[in-house]
Design an enzyme around this catalytic site. Structure first.
Site, PDB file in Angstrom:
ATOM      1  N   GLY A 139       0.837  -1.189   0.000  1.00 34.89           N
ATOM      2  CA  GLY A 139       0.000   0.000   0.000  1.00 34.89           C
ATOM      3  C   GLY A 139       0.873   1.240   0.000  1.00 34.89           C
ATOM      4  O   GLY A 139       1.893   1.290   0.687  1.00 34.89           O
ATOM      5  N   HIS A 362      41.417 -41.313  20.149  1.00 36.86           N
ATOM      6  CA  HIS A 362      40.822 -41.632  18.860  1.00 36.86           C
ATOM      7  C   HIS A 362      39.993 -42.907  18.922  1.00 36.86           C
ATOM      8  O   HIS A 362      40.302 -43.845  19.653  1.00 36.86           O
ATOM      9  CB  HIS A 362      41.895 -41.789  17.767  1.00 36.86           C
ATOM     10  CG  HIS A 362      43.235 -42.181  18.275  1.00 36.86           C
ATOM     11  ND1 HIS A 362      44.354 -41.400  18.116  1.00 36.86           N
ATOM     12  CD2 HIS A 362      43.645 -43.256  19.006  1.00 36.86           C
ATOM     13  CE1 HIS A 362      45.390 -41.982  18.695  1.00 36.86           C
ATOM     14  NE2 HIS A 362      44.984 -43.115  19.239  1.00 36.86           N
ATOM     15  N   SER A 404      44.445 -49.838  24.679  1.00 36.41           N
ATOM     16  CA  SER A 404      43.715 -49.834  23.406  1.00 36.41           C
ATOM     17  C   SER A 404      42.875 -51.094  23.221  1.00 36.41           C
ATOM     18  O   SER A 404      43.218 -52.176  23.698  1.00 36.41           O
ATOM     19  CB  SER A 404      44.708 -49.710  22.246  1.00 36.41           C
ATOM     20  OG  SER A 404      45.377 -48.474  22.296  1.00 36.41           O
TER      21      SER A 404
END
Length: 467
Positions: A139, A362, A404
């Site tokens: 508008g 890891h 490990s």
């Protein structure tokens, strides 16, 4: 003078093509209507009323008692929606601002400026406007020769001259509260849609000789409404740029702001570096002088000072000062990494605590366990925590060594200063100063290699290599 705000949030949002209520779609981790409410709250309102319809309960669940609510049972237009707030605000004096819940980019500063301008002008209504080089579909604000607002004309009704106007209606208004509700009762629904339109109030007030003002805001992008997924993407991009710029102004280095995604409300300390492709979401706090490496994702977590995260994913976890993780590791909910602790590559921690200076280099998994300080966890260690029905918990004391390729079958306790030999499957407690070893004894069978199928293949390969 009282200040009130009405937030329009009853629209169904069919163009979103979603089961999710439109104003609940998120922009940078926060629902659009929540963005709007947050900015409105910063302007110190006396009353905030949210108009809800479709999906009302979900909006209430999100916003809680931060706002009052009025229900629009039938979708009969914006004027009808505002009128539903009359039972809450009808007897109030002062000023009332009307905003939409699907415009997440507005700021409290703009709202404060609008209220102040409205008060200074002594207006019955003030329209918040903006200028854009592409005003199509908006508008237009038509002013007379002395700059006074004459009317708002919609795109479809604009003359060629009016269509060239760059000043547009943002859909935000500030009204004298009593005059607003008086005018709303005069709005008609004699239009193709049979709806009651809020902008018609402006014409009613003009005809009554009331002062209608217009305040032009500085940044058109704030007025962006979201009606479909394309607009949602555009709004998200604007919000993301705003968030990233604020962090950079506050001392955070963001290497590639265009490809860094930080949710609204995330806290980051100065001298922290954020590398490209990072996502930081939810209720996350990051301290100072940390490095968040490329393509990391952090959700609902607390990261301390001088922490390094290298290409890893962290969710609902804690990393204390000077710890590090990655690359390619995962902290799952309730993981806690102690000071100077190290989680290397391809590791996963879930509902477990690693104490200060503990190292997990890891290819290991720690779940449902408490690990003390100064522990070494070798490659390939697995904390076996699930028996098919229930999770079980293990504890490892300070200065322990886990060799490990070991399995720690919960529930067990590995004491301070104890040692688990590599390749062991531990099912019983290991006491202080003990070494736990649980593996088959090695047997070497002389000449057995020649009986295996691989022997012929090995001979053939050797002959080929010696030619």
């Amino acid at each position: 003078m009282e200040k009130n705000t009405i937030i329009l949030a009853a629209g169904q949002g069919t163009r979103m093509k979603s089961k999710l209520y439109k104003v609940l779609h998120q922009v940078c981790g926060k629902a659009m209507v929540d963005h709007m409410l947050t900015q409105v709250e910063k302007t110190n309102m006396d009353h905030i009323v949210t108009i809800v319809g479709h999906g009302a309960e979900k909006v209430r669940e999100l916003l809680g008692d931060r706002t009052e609510y009025a229900i629009q049972e039938q979708q009969l237009g914006t004027g009808h929606a505002v009128l539903q707030a009359e039972k809450i605000l009808g007897d109030k004096d002062g000023m009332t601002m009307i905003v939409s819940g699907d415009t997440p980019l507005f700021t409290a500063k703009t709202f404060e400026n609008l209220f102040e301008y409205h008060r200074q002008k002594g207006a019955a209504a003030t329209i918040l406007t903006a200028r854009t080089e592409n005003p199509f579909s908006y508008g237009r604000i038509v002013r007379n020769e002395v700059g006074v607002v004459s009317k708002i004309v919609e795109q479809k009704d604009a003359t060629t001259e009016e269509a060239e106007i760059k000043e547009i209606n943002t859909g935000v208004y500030c009204f004298d509260n009593q005059k607003l509700f008086a005018a709303l009762h005069q709005v008609k629904n004699d239009n193709a849609q049979g709806e009651y339109y809020l902008p018609d109030v402006i014409g009613i007030m003009k005809d009554a000789g009331e002062i209608v003002a217009a305040y032009e805001m500085a940044d058109f992008s704030e007025s962006m409404g979201v009606n479909d997924r394309l607009a949602l993407s555009k709004a998200t991009k604007v919000m993301q740029r705003r968030i990233n710029e604020e962090h950079m102004v506050n001392g955070v280095t963001i290497i590639d702001p265009e490809n860094t995604y930080i949710d609204y409300g995330v806290e980051i300390g100065p001298d922290t570096i954020i590398e490209p492709g990072v996502q930081i979401q939810g209720n996350t706090k990051i301290g100072s002088s940390s490095v968040i490496g490329a393509h990391s994702k952090i959700v609902d977590s607390t990261i301390g000072n001088r922490v390094t995260v290298t290409s890893s994913q962290i969710e609902s976890a804690i990393m204390h000062d000077d710890s590090n993780i990655g690359p390619h590791s995962h902290l799952r909910p309730q993981a806690e990494i102690g000071e100077f602790a190290h989680v290397g590559n391809y590791c996963e921690v879930k509902n477990a605590k690693l104490g200060a200076r503990t190292k997990m280099g890891h290819l290991s998994y720690v779940g449902d366990a408490d690990l003390g300080t100064d522990i070494n966890i070798g490659c390939g260690v697995v904390f076996v925590n699930y028996d098919g029905m229930n999770k079980h918990h293990s504890t490892v004391g300070d200065y322990a060594f886990i060799g490990s390729n070991s399995n720690i079958v919960a529930p067990v306790t590995i004491a301070d200063h104890s040692y688990v030999a590599a390749g062991s499957t531990i099912t019983n407690d290991v006491n202080k100063f003990e070494m736990g070893i649980a593996r088959g004894r090695q047997v070497n069978k002389e000449g057995y290699f020649k009986k295996l199928p691989v022997y012929d293949a090995a001979l053939k390969a050797e002959e080929e290599n010696n030619k």
